[in-house]
Design a protein around this motif. Structure first.
Motif, PDB file in Angstrom:
ATOM      1  N   VAL A  77      -4.411  -3.178 -11.173  1.00  9.21           N
ATOM      2  CA  VAL A  77      -4.702  -1.958 -10.421  1.00  9.21           C
ATOM      3  C   VAL A  77      -4.887  -2.291  -8.941  1.00  9.21           C
ATOM      4  CG1 VAL A  77      -6.449  -0.161 -10.077  1.00  9.21           C
ATOM      5  CG2 VAL A  77      -5.627  -0.685 -12.378  1.00  9.21           C
ATOM      6  N   THR A  78      -5.598  -3.350  -8.647  1.00  8.77           N
ATOM      7  CA  THR A  78      -5.828  -3.753  -7.260  1.00  8.77           C
ATOM      8  C   THR A  78      -4.515  -4.106  -6.574  1.00  8.77           C
ATOM      9  OG1 THR A  78      -8.025  -4.560  -7.837  1.00  8.77           O
ATOM     10  CG2 THR A  78      -7.089  -5.360  -5.776  1.00  8.77           C
ATOM     11  N   ARG A  79      -3.631  -4.783  -7.286  1.00 10.06           N
ATOM     12  CA  ARG A  79      -2.329  -5.179  -6.714  1.00 10.06           C
ATOM     13  C   ARG A  79      -1.408  -3.970  -6.559  1.00 10.06           C
ATOM     14  NH1 ARG A  79       1.562  -7.433  -4.472  1.00 10.06           N
ATOM     15  NH2 ARG A  79       2.867  -9.042  -5.383  1.00 10.06           N
ATOM     16  N   ALA A  80      -1.403  -3.083  -7.541  1.00  6.54           N
ATOM     17  CA  ALA A  80      -0.506  -1.932  -7.499  1.00  6.54           C
ATOM     18  C   ALA A  80      -0.962  -0.875  -6.498  1.00  6.54           C
ATOM     19  CB  ALA A  80      -0.389  -1.323  -8.889  1.00  6.54           C
ATOM     20  N   PHE A  81      -2.278  -0.733  -6.325  1.00  7.28           N
ATOM     21  CA  PHE A  81      -2.838   0.303  -5.455  1.00  7.28           C
ATOM     22  C   PHE A  81      -3.822  -0.311  -4.469  1.00  7.28           C
ATOM     23  CE2 PHE A  81      -2.121   2.208  -9.695  1.00  7.28           C
ATOM     24  CZ  PHE A  81      -1.077   3.071  -9.359  1.00  7.28           C
ATOM     25  N   PRO A  82      -3.354  -1.132  -3.530  1.00  8.16           N
ATOM     26  CA  PRO A  82      -4.278  -1.838  -2.641  1.00  8.16           C
ATOM     27  C   PRO A  82      -5.118  -0.924  -1.750  1.00  8.16           C
ATOM     28  CG  PRO A  82      -2.011  -2.144  -1.916  1.00  8.16           C
ATOM     29  CD  PRO A  82      -1.961  -1.435  -3.228  1.00  8.16           C
ATOM     30  N   LYS A  83      -4.685   0.287  -1.500  1.00  6.73           N
ATOM     31  CA  LYS A  83      -5.456   1.198  -0.646  1.00  6.73           C
ATOM     32  C   LYS A  83      -6.196   2.248  -1.448  1.00  6.73           C
ATOM     33  CE  LYS A  83      -2.582   0.572   3.334  1.00  6.73           C
ATOM     34  NZ  LYS A  83      -3.094   0.659   4.666  1.00  6.73           N
ATOM     35  N   GLY A  84      -6.275   2.076  -2.767  1.00  7.34           N
ATOM     36  CA  GLY A  84      -6.947   3.046  -3.615  1.00  7.34           C
ATOM     37  C   GLY A  84      -5.937   3.943  -4.306  1.00  7.34           C
ATOM     38  N   PRO A 133     -19.429  -9.769  16.148  1.00  5.30           N
ATOM     39  CA  PRO A 133     -18.762 -10.613  15.166  1.00  5.30           C
ATOM     40  C   PRO A 133     -18.584  -9.919  13.814  1.00  5.30           C
ATOM     41  CG  PRO A 133     -20.360 -11.906  16.366  1.00  5.30           C
ATOM     42  CD  PRO A 133     -20.549 -10.470  16.765  1.00  5.30           C
ATOM     43  N   ALA A 134     -19.520  -9.075  13.393  1.00  4.54           N
ATOM     44  CA  ALA A 134     -19.376  -8.371  12.126  1.00  4.54           C
ATOM     45  C   ALA A 134     -18.202  -7.405  12.193  1.00  4.54           C
ATOM     46  CB  ALA A 134     -20.665  -7.633  11.788  1.00  4.54           C
ATOM     47  N   ALA A 135     -18.084  -6.689  13.297  1.00  6.94           N
ATOM     48  CA  ALA A 135     -16.964  -5.758  13.463  1.00  6.94           C
ATOM     49  C   ALA A 135     -15.649  -6.528  13.522  1.00  6.94           C
ATOM     50  CB  ALA A 135     -17.153  -4.926  14.720  1.00  6.94           C
ATOM     51  N   ALA A 136     -15.656  -7.636  14.225  1.00  6.37           N
ATOM     52  CA  ALA A 136     -14.445  -8.455  14.315  1.00  6.37           C
ATOM     53  C   ALA A 136     -14.069  -9.018  12.948  1.00  6.37           C
ATOM     54  CB  ALA A 136     -14.643  -9.586  15.326  1.00  6.37           C
ATOM     55  N   ALA A 137     -15.061  -9.406  12.164  1.00  5.52           N
ATOM     56  CA  ALA A 137     -14.789  -9.945  10.833  1.00  5.52           C
ATOM     57  C   ALA A 137     -14.143  -8.890   9.943  1.00  5.52           C
ATOM     58  CB  ALA A 137     -16.079 -10.466  10.195  1.00  5.52           C
ATOM     59  N   ALA A 138     -14.632  -7.658  10.008  1.00  6.33           N
ATOM     60  CA  ALA A 138     -14.044  -6.579   9.212  1.00  6.33           C
ATOM     61  C   ALA A 138     -12.603  -6.332   9.642  1.00  6.33           C
ATOM     62  CB  ALA A 138     -14.876  -5.311   9.352  1.00  6.33           C
ATOM     63  N   HIS A 139     -12.356  -6.323  10.940  1.00  9.23           N
ATOM     64  CA  HIS A 139     -10.997  -6.117  11.455  1.00  9.23           C
ATOM     65  C   HIS A 139     -10.078  -7.261  11.025  1.00  9.23           C
ATOM     66  CE1 HIS A 139      -7.746  -4.917  14.064  1.00  9.23           C
ATOM     67  NE2 HIS A 139      -7.729  -6.135  14.564  1.00  9.23           N
ATOM     68  N   LEU A 140     -10.560  -8.483  11.131  1.00 11.83           N
ATOM     69  CA  LEU A 140      -9.755  -9.646  10.733  1.00 11.83           C
ATOM     70  C   LEU A 140      -9.447  -9.613   9.244  1.00 11.83           C
ATOM     71  CD1 LEU A 140     -11.367 -12.493  12.848  1.00 11.83           C
ATOM     72  CD2 LEU A 140      -9.105 -11.463  13.132  1.00 11.83           C
ATOM     73  N   HIS A 141     -10.410  -9.175   8.429  1.00 15.35           N
ATOM     74  CA  HIS A 141     -10.180  -9.084   6.989  1.00 15.35           C
ATOM     75  C   HIS A 141      -9.081  -8.061   6.691  1.00 15.35           C
ATOM     76  CE1 HIS A 141     -10.957  -9.319   2.745  1.00 15.35           C
ATOM     77  NE2 HIS A 141     -11.109  -7.992   2.694  1.00 15.35           N
ATOM     78  N   GLU A 142      -9.119  -6.910   7.353  1.00 17.08           N
ATOM     79  CA  GLU A 142      -8.072  -5.893   7.168  1.00 17.08           C
ATOM     80  C   GLU A 142      -6.717  -6.428   7.618  1.00 17.08           C
ATOM     81  OE1 GLU A 142      -7.501  -2.858   5.768  1.00 17.08           O
ATOM     82  OE2 GLU A 142      -9.426  -3.315   4.844  1.00 17.08           O
ATOM     83  N   ALA A 143      -6.681  -7.134   8.732  1.00 17.75           N
ATOM     84  CA  ALA A 143      -5.427  -7.710   9.224  1.00 17.75           C
ATOM     85  C   ALA A 143      -4.881  -8.726   8.225  1.00 17.75           C
ATOM     86  CB  ALA A 143      -5.648  -8.369  10.586  1.00 17.75           C
ATOM     87  N   TYR A 144      -5.767  -9.528   7.647  1.00 16.72           N
ATOM     88  CA  TYR A 144      -5.356 -10.496   6.627  1.00 16.72           C
ATOM     89  C   TYR A 144      -4.765  -9.785   5.415  1.00 16.72           C
ATOM     90  CZ  TYR A 144      -5.765 -13.695   2.712  1.00 16.72           C
ATOM     91  OH  TYR A 144      -5.493 -14.431   1.595  1.00 16.72           O
ATOM     92  N   GLU A 172      -0.986 -10.082   3.917  1.00 16.15           N
ATOM     93  CA  GLU A 172      -0.735 -10.461   2.518  1.00 16.15           C
ATOM     94  C   GLU A 172       0.148  -9.436   1.819  1.00 16.15           C
ATOM     95  OE1 GLU A 172      -1.612 -13.249   0.433  1.00 16.15           O
ATOM     96  OE2 GLU A 172      -1.659 -13.955   2.496  1.00 16.15           O
ATOM     97  N   ARG A 173      -0.086  -8.153   2.077  1.00 15.79           N
ATOM     98  CA  ARG A 173       0.739  -7.104   1.464  1.00 15.79           C
ATOM     99  C   ARG A 173       2.182  -7.206   1.943  1.00 15.79           C
ATOM    100  NH1 ARG A 173      -4.218  -4.255   1.374  1.00 15.79           N
ATOM    101  NH2 ARG A 173      -4.111  -3.427   3.454  1.00 15.79           N
ATOM    102  N   ARG A 174       2.365  -7.503   3.215  1.00 20.93           N
ATOM    103  CA  ARG A 174       3.736  -7.655   3.730  1.00 20.93           C
ATOM    104  C   ARG A 174       4.404  -8.897   3.155  1.00 20.93           C
ATOM    105  NH1 ARG A 174       1.259  -5.921   8.395  1.00 20.93           N
ATOM    106  NH2 ARG A 174       1.077  -8.028   9.197  1.00 20.93           N
ATOM    107  N   ARG A 175       3.639  -9.959   3.006  1.00 20.47           N
ATOM    108  CA  ARG A 175       4.180 -11.207   2.489  1.00 20.47           C
ATOM    109  C   ARG A 175       4.488 -11.118   1.000  1.00 20.47           C
ATOM    110  NH1 ARG A 175       0.808 -16.327   4.154  1.00 20.47           N
ATOM    111  NH2 ARG A 175      -0.555 -14.562   4.384  1.00 20.47           N
TER     112      ARG A 175
END
Length: 112
Positions: free
Chosen positions: A87-94, A12-23, A27-30
């Motif tokens: 900064v977080t919005r402009a550079f979501p991946k760092g 479940p922890a691994a799935a939660a991390a994956h689901l968070h990334e998918a979310y 959001e970035r696409r939307r």
């Protein structure tokens, strides 16, 4: 009584991390980052690597008020209200900073 964690509990922890990334990807696409001017991108990059408004102004040879105005306009376009959100919005991946000696900074990689 404590039980040892089973591999099923780790799933479940691994799935939660994956689901968070998918979310976050959804959001970035939307809500893609709006178009910013090259100067606004430059200022946001300098913010991301830790410069203050005064440091940015000195580096770019403009007044601190000009930096504030550019950032206000960038915040409006990004629909945020502060530096961290921008900064977080402009550079979501760092952020990958500019090469040493350029207007951007030290050549280091930073996570936003």
């Amino acid at each position: 009584m404590c039980r040892p964690r089973s591999s099923a509990a780790a799933l479940p922890a691994a799935a939660a991390a994956h689901l968070h990334e998918a979310y976050l990807d959804a959001e970035r696409r939307r809500h893609p980052a709006p178009r910013l001017t090259p100067r606004q991108w430059q200022l946001l990059h300098l913010l991301a690597v830790g410069h203050t408004n005064l440091q940015i102004a000195r580096r770019l040879g403009v007044s601190e008020g000009t930096v504030r105005k550019h950032l206000e306009n960038a915040y409006r376009r990004l629909q945020v209200s502060n530096r961290m959100e921008a900064v977080t919005r402009a550079f979501p991946k760092g952020v990958v900073s500019c090469p040493p000696g350029s207007a951007g900074g030290s050549g280091r990689v930073r996570s936003a």
